[in-house]
Design an enzyme around this catalytic site. Structure first.
Site, PDB file in Angstrom:
ATOM      1  N   ASP A  98      15.545 -16.614 -20.649  1.00  0.00           N
ATOM      2  CA  ASP A  98      15.434 -15.282 -21.243  1.00  0.00           C
ATOM      3  C   ASP A  98      14.994 -15.455 -22.694  1.00  0.00           C
ATOM      4  O   ASP A  98      15.622 -16.203 -23.447  1.00  0.00           O
ATOM      5  CB  ASP A  98      16.797 -14.588 -21.169  1.00  0.00           C
ATOM      6  N   ASP A 200      12.456 -10.358 -23.105  1.00  0.00           N
ATOM      7  CA  ASP A 200      13.267  -9.177 -23.376  1.00  0.00           C
ATOM      8  C   ASP A 200      12.491  -8.146 -24.211  1.00  0.00           C
ATOM      9  O   ASP A 200      11.845  -8.517 -25.194  1.00  0.00           O
ATOM     10  CB  ASP A 200      14.498  -9.665 -24.168  1.00  0.00           C
ATOM     11  N   GLU A 255       9.856  -7.634 -19.935  1.00  0.00           N
ATOM     12  CA  GLU A 255      10.576  -6.366 -19.784  1.00  0.00           C
ATOM     13  C   GLU A 255       9.852  -5.304 -20.620  1.00  0.00           C
ATOM     14  O   GLU A 255       9.703  -5.455 -21.828  1.00  0.00           O
ATOM     15  CB  GLU A 255      12.017  -6.506 -20.270  1.00  0.00           C
ATOM     16  N   HIS A 329      21.247  -6.733 -14.924  1.00  0.00           N
ATOM     17  CA  HIS A 329      22.498  -6.697 -15.687  1.00  0.00           C
ATOM     18  C   HIS A 329      22.594  -5.450 -16.568  1.00  0.00           C
ATOM     19  O   HIS A 329      23.590  -5.290 -17.258  1.00  0.00           O
ATOM     20  CB  HIS A 329      22.597  -7.957 -16.539  1.00  0.00           C
ATOM     21  N   ASP A 330      21.578  -4.604 -16.557  1.00  0.00           N
ATOM     22  CA  ASP A 330      21.590  -3.391 -17.387  1.00  0.00           C
ATOM     23  C   ASP A 330      21.818  -2.107 -16.602  1.00  0.00           C
ATOM     24  O   ASP A 330      21.738  -1.007 -17.158  1.00  0.00           O
ATOM     25  CB  ASP A 330      20.245  -3.257 -18.129  1.00  0.00           C
TER      26      ASP A 330
HETATM   27  C1  GLC Z   1      17.238  -5.834 -22.858  1.00  0.00           C
HETATM   28  C2  GLC Z   1      18.377  -6.556 -22.177  1.00  0.00           C
HETATM   29  C3  GLC Z   1      19.658  -5.882 -22.539  1.00  0.00           C
HETATM   30  C4  GLC Z   1      19.845  -5.960 -24.027  1.00  0.00           C
HETATM   31  C5  GLC Z   1      18.616  -5.430 -24.761  1.00  0.00           C
HETATM   32  C6  GLC Z   1      18.642  -5.855 -26.184  1.00  0.00           C
HETATM   33  O1  GLC Z   1      17.056  -4.563 -22.406  1.00  0.00           O
HETATM   34  O2  GLC Z   1      18.148  -6.601 -20.801  1.00  0.00           O
HETATM   35  O3  GLC Z   1      20.757  -6.420 -21.862  1.00  0.00           O
HETATM   36  O4  GLC Z   1      20.954  -5.214 -24.391  1.00  0.00           O
HETATM   37  O5  GLC Z   1      17.421  -5.888 -24.240  1.00  0.00           O
HETATM   38  O6  GLC Z   1      18.309  -7.207 -26.306  1.00  0.00           O
END
Ligand code: GLC
Length: 569
Positions: A98, A200, A255, A329-330
């Site tokens: 990640d 991310d 992402e 995980h979100d």
């Molecule tokens: C992404 C991650 C999340 C995190 C955010 C800030 O969306 O998946 O878990 O809180 O970024 O890094």
């Protein structure tokens, strides 16, 4: 057909904290993960995405990084991480890490230095702006936490930007030295032999340098649209690719949120040399209200179909690529949002799996999804929750705005990310075999029935359904490269579509409701598909007859019919 391994892959998200604890401190660790390496082979996945394991004060469970080049001690050591890589590679399993590029922790040495003085050599690594005329924040942006996105820094007399927590200051990608420093971080990990990155919040790296007020009124606006797909984002990604990624045999999954189809094509068309694929939460957020993601919106199958069609046709069609998921995980557990956590838990978990493995896109599985894990009913009071977004929401709504606590807690109970983060349920021993100590988040009380050990012995389990789908993907290129076409577009219960290539044609029928659902194929499709044989489904009764023009699905039933082309085996 041009074969591309990361399109054929199935990627498994390991949320390390909750995967397997080896030393009894209640926190998953690298040694625990290594001890489960054979599990990935058993399931058949070929890539592990490991959640952040770098040194972090854990305000956002590792997404706030203090040192990109060291392992968080509670997770283990660099030697153990190297051993993990070796153990996975021995089994032909790739490891992607990640990569958090948008922000660091405020405890990162760069930020500690930057905030100490305007003369710091790291000052421009972050984003500083003077106060507005009234002395308040530079503009009206709120963070993802629904709080102001700017925090005043006394030593320098100005504000820094943070799209998340004030303890997660945003990096300034417009500054060439910052970009060079991050390229070094990326190179450090690539030189260790990893196979790529999940990146991310990657489409937030370039911000509109005018920093205008936003008209966006939603609670989690975080400066949109000025913080998404910004003016230099493609330049930054191309540079990263040319200078770093392209020198290695790797792939990237970025992402992205708030992207149009055209944006995604720009990010992922191979000739643009940016990302391999994007990950978008658009489908998984269908049950979230626009104005405030903690509030629920009633979703219908039409909404889901619309989103899926957009990605299948408008992105997948013209050569873009994306990951497919409803769980990470979100998000709360997908079976709770899109299936049925009660009577039809097993059936609906399997039906959703059939969808995620038979649409175009690379499937991403969140640990425990393959067991049909559900939301935790025992997370009830605010103290029960760990993740920062729940606490921030409580602060803003209950403490600042005086909204009724019960109303706000009801939303948090339903939507919290912690549901996705409860420990993996390995067996029926205490704490589900996750730890011998006290788990950092409670184990779901259903673990005696819902656990891997039980499901390994049950051919009708969710686990075996995933195993079979993953195997089918290896045997049938149509699942990866086949064309897509929707059927029964107006149906209120059934999502139906075809995948086809020169060798075979599949008809996939998925009942998204807890009632029986009847279908009737249109004439043209019926002419081709009548008589197609039953290939796979989630019903315990597997002796299904051949495909007819009409038929009925049981609640949450999912079916695949297959017709071989003339001439193919
Ligand atoms: C992404 C991650 C999340 C995190 C955010 C800030 O969306 O998946 O878990 O809180 O970024 O890094």
């Amino acid at each position: 057909m041009h074969k591309i391994y990361w399109k054929e892959s199935v990627i498994y998200e390991v949320y390390l904290r909750s995967f397997k604890d080896s030393d009894g401190d209640g926190i998953g660790d690298l040694k625990g993960l290594i001890s489960k390496a054979d599990y990935f082979s058993e399931l058949g996945i070929d890539t592990v995405w490991l959640s952040p394991i770098y040194v972090s004060p854990n305000v956002d469970n590792g997404y706030d990084i203090k040192d990109y080049l060291q392992i968080q001690p509670e997770y283990g050591t660099m030697e153990q991480w190297e051993q993990l890589l070796e153990e996975l590679h021995k089994r032909n399993i790739r490891l992607i890490m990640d990569l958090v590029l948008n922000h660091t922790s405020d405890e990162h040495p760069w930020f500690i230095d930057a905030r100490s003085s305007r003369d710091s050599r790291y000052r421009d690594f972050y984003i500083w702006r003077p106060a507005a005329e009234d002395g308040g924040p530079p503009n009206n942006w709120t963070s993802y936490l629904g709080k102001p996105a700017w925090t005043y820094n006394k030593a320098t007399g100005d504000y820094y930007l943070h799209l998340y927590n004030a303890k997660q200051p945003d990096l300034n990608w417009d500054h060439p030295e910052l970009r060079a420093a991050m390229h070094e971080v990326i190179t450090f990990w690539l030189d260790k032999g990893i196979d790529g990155f999940r990146m991310d919040a990657v489409n937030s790296l370039s911000k509109d340098q005018r920093f205008p007020d936003t008209e966006e009124t939603k609670l989690q606006a975080s400066g949109e649209p000025y913080t998404k797909n910004g003016p230099r984002i493609h330049e930054f990604l191309r540079e990263m690719n040319d200078k770093v990624f392209s020198k290695y045999e790797i792939f990237t999954a970025g992402e992205t949120s708030q992207v149009t189809d055209d944006d995604v094509l720009l990010y992922t068309k191979p000739e643009r040399r940016e990302l391999s694929m994007v990950l978008s939460a658009e489908a998984s957020k269908l049950a979230d209200a626009e104005e405030d993601q903690w509030q629920s919106k009633d979703w219908t199958l039409h909404d889901l179909r619309k989103v899926m069609l957009k990605w299948q046709r408008d992105v997948g069609g013209p050569g873009g690529w994306f990951g497919l998921y409803l769980s990470n995980h979100d998000q709360p557990r997908m079976v709770a949002t899109f299936g049925d956590q009660g009577e039809y838990r097993v059936q609906s978990a399997k039906m959703l799996a059939i969808m995620l493995h038979t649409l175009k896109g690379t499937p991403f599985i969140l640990q425990g999804e393959e067991l049909g894990m559900t939301n935790h009913p025992g997370l009830t009071r605010i103290e029960d929750f760990n993740e920062q977004q729940a606490h921030a929401y409580y602060d803003v709504m209950v403490l600042e705005r005086g909204e009724p606590e019960e109303l706000i807690m009801e939303r948090i109970r339903k939507k919290s990310r912690d549901h996705a983060r409860t420990p993996m349920q390995w067996d029926d021993s205490p704490h589900a075999g996750f730890t011998s100590g006290r788990p950092w988040l409670p184990v779901h009380p259903d673990y005696r029935e819902v656990n891997l050990q039980v499901q390994q012995d049950d051919p009708d389990s969710v686990f075996h359904c995933y195993k079979k789908l993953i195997r089918l993907r290896k045997e049938h290129p149509v699942m990866v490269y086949g064309e897509f076409d929707v059927l029964l577009e107006e149906h209120e219960q059934i999502f139906a579509y075809r995948r086809y290539d020169d060798d075979e044609e599949w008809l996939i029928l998925l009942n998204f409701s807890g009632e029986e659902a009847r279908w009737e194929l249109p004439e043209e499709a019926a002419a081709r598909l009548e008589g197609a044989s039953f290939l796979f489904g989630n019903d315990t009764d597997v002796s299904k007859p051949r495909c007819h023009r009409t038929g009925t699905l049981k609640p949450y039933e999912g079916l695949i019919y297959q017709r071989l082309s003339h001439g193919s085996a």
